[in-house]
Design a protein around this motif. Structure first.
Motif, mmCIF file in Angstrom:
data_model
loop_
_atom_site.group_PDB
_atom_site.id
_atom_site.type_symbol
_atom_site.label_atom_id
_atom_site.label_comp_id
_atom_site.label_asym_id
_atom_site.label_seq_id
_atom_site.Cartn_x
_atom_site.Cartn_y
_atom_site.Cartn_z
ATOM 1 N N ILE A 93 0.848 -1.203 0.000
ATOM 2 C CA ILE A 93 0.000 0.000 0.000
ATOM 3 C C ILE A 93 0.883 1.252 0.000
ATOM 4 O O ILE A 93 0.560 2.252 -0.650
ATOM 5 N N ASP A 94 2.017 1.195 0.673
ATOM 6 C CA ASP A 94 2.967 2.327 0.598
ATOM 7 C C ASP A 94 3.355 2.564 -0.860
ATOM 8 O O ASP A 94 3.361 3.694 -1.351
ATOM 9 N N ARG A 95 3.695 1.470 -1.554
ATOM 10 C CA ARG A 95 4.115 1.599 -2.967
ATOM 11 C C ARG A 95 2.980 2.135 -3.832
ATOM 12 O O ARG A 95 3.187 2.914 -4.752
ATOM 13 N N LEU A 96 1.750 1.666 -3.528
ATOM 14 C CA LEU A 96 0.586 2.152 -4.280
ATOM 15 C C LEU A 96 0.460 3.661 -4.137
ATOM 16 O O LEU A 96 0.287 4.378 -5.129
ATOM 17 N N GLU A 97 0.577 4.135 -2.890
ATOM 18 C CA GLU A 97 0.436 5.580 -2.662
ATOM 19 C C GLU A 97 1.534 6.358 -3.377
ATOM 20 O O GLU A 97 1.277 7.412 -3.947
ATOM 21 N N SER A 98 2.750 5.820 -3.385
ATOM 22 C CA SER A 98 3.845 6.500 -4.111
ATOM 23 C C SER A 98 3.534 6.517 -5.597
ATOM 24 O O SER A 98 3.754 7.519 -6.287
#
Ligand code: F6P
Length: 306
Positions: A298-303
């Motif tokens: 989810i961190d990567r998605l937000e980035s």
């Protein structure tokens, strides 16, 4: 407000337990009632989607059973336009809230999530969120959330302040099969809804990367797809679309409860830039992009969506 006791000192745990037991018992009736109710009903739900007879049946059963619980002040469902008022204002205190020896809550349900799977006889679910605030409410007002999965066996996931528990249901009775359910550290599966040409370019790029790392598991019922993520680790998303930036899933009935469950299980939820639980709701049937799963994904998605 998220505590086992609200500010007036009232115990919330028995209320959550009563609601959970009621959903479990009603789920047994819903499951039995699916046979013979696969056809389309005459109407549409407030989001403009056609309803199956089983959607209407499940909503009526849940409304009847949940509204008769004293602590339930409001019942809302994806299948009906407005909230059903059934008691004092949820979360209110003192004279506004009536008798505060028992707390009042609002229950929001998606009676039959993924009901288009009825035609092909695939998995579906019932989702519920227990809010200590009038609806529409923010996810941070949830004190519990859960779902029933009508799979080869009927299981139930319940999340509250203390964590996440999985039950098997037999004739509406719950047997604990897993306590402290947490997302496995090593993610394995992903499932993304919506048509690929309708995905925004930044989401498509994220999806391309995820496809090289994880295994596709998508069945078209959010509950069943999220349950795979809870079981194996990974990421589920119904993103914002080119044709509809809010995506498909409803905040009160799907996004918030699922975000709450996954966060309690140690994962993250996001609408693309923050936790789904932080969204201030504007209306009862509003939609939100939903992304839930292991933190890192989810961190990567937000980035990717920045
Ligand atoms: O509530 C809508 C729903 O049935 C969800 O359970 C599911 O994630 C989604 O729609 C599936 O949509 P689609 O058919 O676009 O994949």
């Amino acid at each position: 407000m998220n505590s086992e006791t609200d500010p007036s000192g009232v115990k919330l745990e028995p209320v959550v337990d009563d609601i959970t037991a009621t959903v479990a018992r009603t789920a047994a009736e819903i499951r039995q009632g699916l046979v013979g109710r696969r056809d389309k009903a005459a109407g549409e739900n407030p989001s403009g989607e056609s309803q199956a007879e089983a959607d209407v049946y499940a909503d009526e059963l849940l409304a009847d059973r949940l509204a008769s619980i004293e602590a339930v002040g409001e019942y809302a469902s994806e299948e009906r336009e407005a909230c059903l008022d059934c008691g004092p204002t949820p979360g209110a205190s003192g004279s506004e809230g009536g008798d505060r020896s028992s707390p009042t809550v609002a229950v929001a349900v998606d009676p039959l999530d993924g009901s288009s799977n009825l035609s092909s006889n695939n998995a579906m679910g019932t989702v519920f969120g227990v809010y200590e605030a009038p609806l529409p409410a923010a996810g941070r007002d949830l004190i519990a959330a859960g779902y029933v999965l009508y799979g080869p066996i009927t299981t139930m996931i319940v999340a509250d302040e203390t964590g996440v528990t999985e039950y098997e249901l037999t004739g509406g009775e719950r047997t604990i099969v897993r306590e402290d359910v947490t997302l496995p550290d090593e993610p394995v599966v992903y499932g993304f809804g919506g048509r690929v040409p309708d995905w925004p370019a930044d989401f498509r790029e994220y999806a391309n990367a995820i496809e090289t790392e994880l295994k596709l598991r998508y069945g078209g019922a959010m509950i069943a797809d999220v349950n795979q993520v809870l079981t194996y680790g990974g990421v589920f998303a119904y993103p914002g679309l080119e044709s509809r930036s809010g995506g498909k899933l409803r905040l009160q009935f799907e996004g918030n409860p699922i975000g709450y469950i996954v966060e309690r299980a140690g994962g993250r939820s996001s609408n693309g830039n923050r936790s789904i639980l932080e969204i201030e709701p504007g209306s009862l049937h509003e939609r939100t992009p939903v992304h839930v799963g292991n933190d890192e994904l989810i961190d990567r998605l937000e980035s990717a969506l920045e």
